[in-house]
Design a protein around this motif. Structure first.
Motif, PDB file in Angstrom:
ATOM      1  N   GLY A  97      26.628  45.232  17.258  1.00 34.14           N
ATOM      2  CA  GLY A  97      27.584  44.889  16.228  1.00 34.14           C
ATOM      3  C   GLY A  97      28.944  45.517  16.395  1.00 34.14           C
ATOM      4  N   TYR A  98      29.770  45.273  15.401  1.00 35.83           N
ATOM      5  CA  TYR A  98      31.121  45.814  15.332  1.00 35.83           C
ATOM      6  C   TYR A  98      31.596  45.638  13.902  1.00 35.83           C
ATOM      7  CZ  TYR A  98      32.570  40.896  15.424  1.00 35.83           C
ATOM      8  OH  TYR A  98      32.731  39.572  15.133  1.00 35.83           O
ATOM      9  N   ALA A  99      32.696  46.250  13.589  1.00 34.01           N
ATOM     10  CA  ALA A  99      33.348  46.049  12.294  1.00 34.01           C
ATOM     11  C   ALA A  99      34.762  45.573  12.578  1.00 34.01           C
ATOM     12  CB  ALA A  99      33.381  47.347  11.498  1.00 34.01           C
ATOM     13  N   ALA A 100      35.221  44.628  11.786  1.00 40.09           N
ATOM     14  CA  ALA A 100      36.585  44.119  11.946  1.00 40.09           C
ATOM     15  C   ALA A 100      37.174  43.876  10.567  1.00 40.09           C
ATOM     16  CB  ALA A 100      36.588  42.834  12.763  1.00 40.09           C
ATOM     17  N   PHE A 101      38.383  44.364  10.387  1.00 40.37           N
ATOM     18  CA  PHE A 101      39.071  44.251   9.117  1.00 40.37           C
ATOM     19  C   PHE A 101      40.448  43.649   9.369  1.00 40.37           C
ATOM     20  CE2 PHE A 101      36.295  47.958   9.244  1.00 40.37           C
ATOM     21  CZ  PHE A 101      35.421  47.656   8.213  1.00 40.37           C
ATOM     22  N   THR A 102      40.871  42.730   8.525  1.00 41.42           N
ATOM     23  CA  THR A 102      42.159  42.069   8.715  1.00 41.42           C
ATOM     24  C   THR A 102      43.258  42.799   7.951  1.00 41.42           C
ATOM     25  OG1 THR A 102      41.732  40.575   6.859  1.00 41.42           O
ATOM     26  CG2 THR A 102      41.159  39.790   9.068  1.00 41.42           C
ATOM     27  N   TYR A 103      44.453  42.725   8.521  1.00 46.12           N
ATOM     28  CA  TYR A 103      45.623  43.353   7.908  1.00 46.12           C
ATOM     29  C   TYR A 103      46.835  42.455   8.078  1.00 46.12           C
ATOM     30  CZ  TYR A 103      42.943  47.637   7.524  1.00 46.12           C
ATOM     31  OH  TYR A 103      41.990  48.562   7.190  1.00 46.12           O
ATOM     32  N   SER A 104      47.767  42.581   7.157  1.00 47.68           N
ATOM     33  CA  SER A 104      49.020  41.837   7.248  1.00 47.68           C
ATOM     34  C   SER A 104      49.951  42.516   8.248  1.00 47.68           C
ATOM     35  CB  SER A 104      49.694  41.780   5.877  1.00 47.68           C
ATOM     36  OG  SER A 104      50.158  43.070   5.517  1.00 47.68           O
ATOM     37  N   ALA A 105      50.998  41.809   8.630  1.00 45.54           N
ATOM     38  CA  ALA A 105      51.998  42.376   9.541  1.00 45.54           C
ATOM     39  C   ALA A 105      52.643  43.616   8.930  1.00 45.54           C
ATOM     40  CB  ALA A 105      53.054  41.324   9.879  1.00 45.54           C
ATOM     41  N   GLU A 106      52.819  43.624   7.609  1.00 47.90           N
ATOM     42  CA  GLU A 106      53.413  44.783   6.934  1.00 47.90           C
ATOM     43  C   GLU A 106      52.513  46.002   6.979  1.00 47.90           C
ATOM     44  OE1 GLU A 106      53.195  41.709   5.414  1.00 47.90           O
ATOM     45  OE2 GLU A 106      55.278  41.147   5.803  1.00 47.90           O
ATOM     46  N   GLU A 107      51.209  45.779   6.993  1.00 48.79           N
ATOM     47  CA  GLU A 107      50.249  46.886   7.026  1.00 48.79           C
ATOM     48  C   GLU A 107      49.987  47.404   8.438  1.00 48.79           C
ATOM     49  OE1 GLU A 107      47.125  45.981   3.500  1.00 48.79           O
ATOM     50  OE2 GLU A 107      47.345  44.388   4.991  1.00 48.79           O
ATOM     51  N   ARG A 108      50.363  46.638   9.437  1.00 46.93           N
ATOM     52  CA  ARG A 108      50.056  46.980  10.829  1.00 46.93           C
ATOM     53  C   ARG A 108      50.513  48.392  11.216  1.00 46.93           C
ATOM     54  NH1 ARG A 108      52.676  43.059  14.277  1.00 46.93           N
ATOM     55  NH2 ARG A 108      51.229  41.592  13.335  1.00 46.93           N
ATOM     56  N   PRO A 109      51.740  48.836  10.873  1.00 45.63           N
ATOM     57  CA  PRO A 109      52.137  50.198  11.261  1.00 45.63           C
ATOM     58  C   PRO A 109      51.216  51.278  10.697  1.00 45.63           C
ATOM     59  CG  PRO A 109      54.056  48.925  10.613  1.00 45.63           C
ATOM     60  CD  PRO A 109      52.850  48.095  10.262  1.00 45.63           C
ATOM     61  N   ASN A 110      50.703  51.077   9.482  1.00 42.56           N
ATOM     62  CA  ASN A 110      49.777  52.048   8.892  1.00 42.56           C
ATOM     63  C   ASN A 110      48.446  52.078   9.648  1.00 42.56           C
ATOM     64  OD1 ASN A 110      51.663  52.651   6.913  1.00 42.56           O
ATOM     65  ND2 ASN A 110      50.824  51.168   5.475  1.00 42.56           N
ATOM     66  N   VAL A 111      47.964  50.916  10.042  1.00 40.17           N
ATOM     67  CA  VAL A 111      46.720  50.841  10.814  1.00 40.17           C
ATOM     68  C   VAL A 111      46.914  51.508  12.166  1.00 40.17           C
ATOM     69  CG1 VAL A 111      45.033  49.291  11.887  1.00 40.17           C
ATOM     70  CG2 VAL A 111      45.962  48.758   9.632  1.00 40.17           C
ATOM     71  N   MET A 112      48.047  51.242  12.793  1.00 39.69           N
ATOM     72  CA  MET A 112      48.335  51.849  14.094  1.00 39.69           C
ATOM     73  C   MET A 112      48.407  53.373  13.981  1.00 39.69           C
ATOM     74  SD  MET A 112      51.078  49.000  15.413  1.00 39.69           S
ATOM     75  CE  MET A 112      51.684  50.009  16.750  1.00 39.69           C
ATOM     76  N   ALA A 113      49.036  53.879  12.928  1.00 37.89           N
ATOM     77  CA  ALA A 113      49.121  55.328  12.727  1.00 37.89           C
ATOM     78  C   ALA A 113      47.728  55.915  12.481  1.00 37.89           C
ATOM     79  CB  ALA A 113      50.050  55.647  11.564  1.00 37.89           C
TER      80      ALA A 113
END
Length: 150
Positions: A97-113
């Motif tokens: 398995g794996y886990a995958a969560f979607t994010y908006s373009a605006e949220e992308r910098p927070n996910v990257m950090a």
């Protein structure tokens, strides 16, 4: 022409949660996974790992289903790691398995950090607690999930 942006935070772990991703060779693994992403017309924004799991922030091409994309990433990187046994001597494979969560373009910098800071983050939080928090944040039921067990 279609214009689609599908940003995912994808996580998967090693088989039996074994500490098999060696920090001194994780960069080579990241470069290999980057190549796979590029071959699938997908953009890897950030990757990081701990000895027992890996995180990616990736824009997946709309021409490939997410499940197929992750399947290719896991299969190809597993094969590569086994071919480089001298760098990953304890690696037996990836867990189910794996886990995958979607994010908006605006949220992308927070996910990257968040992904960039995994090593600091896991000094305070276990993988299990991290996973359960993400599942709760996305209102997913983790009580019967086998993701943490194999």
């Amino acid at each position: 022409m279609s214009h689609i942006s599908l940003t995912y935070h994808i996580i998967w772990r090693t088989k039996r949660n074994k500490n098999t991703i060696r920090e001194q060779h994780e960069r080579e693994l990241y470069a290999y996974i980057l190549g796979i992403c590029q071959s699938k017309s997908s953009r890897l924004h950030r990757i990081n790992s701990m000895p027992d799991h890996i995180h990616l922030c990736v824009e997946v091409s709309p021409t490939i289903a997410l499940s197929d994309f992750v399947k290719v990433l896991k299969q190809e990187s597993s094969k590569w790691m086994k071919e480089h046994r001298e760098w990953f001597p304890l690696f037996e494979g990836w867990g189910n398995g794996y886990a995958a969560f979607t994010y908006s373009a605006e949220e992308r910098p927070n996910v990257m950090a968040y992904i960039r800071n995994q090593k600091e983050h896991h000094k305070k939080v276990t993988f299990k607690d991290e996973f359960l928090r993400l599942m709760a944040e996305f209102r997913l039921d983790a009580r019967t999930d086998k993701f943490l067990e194999d």
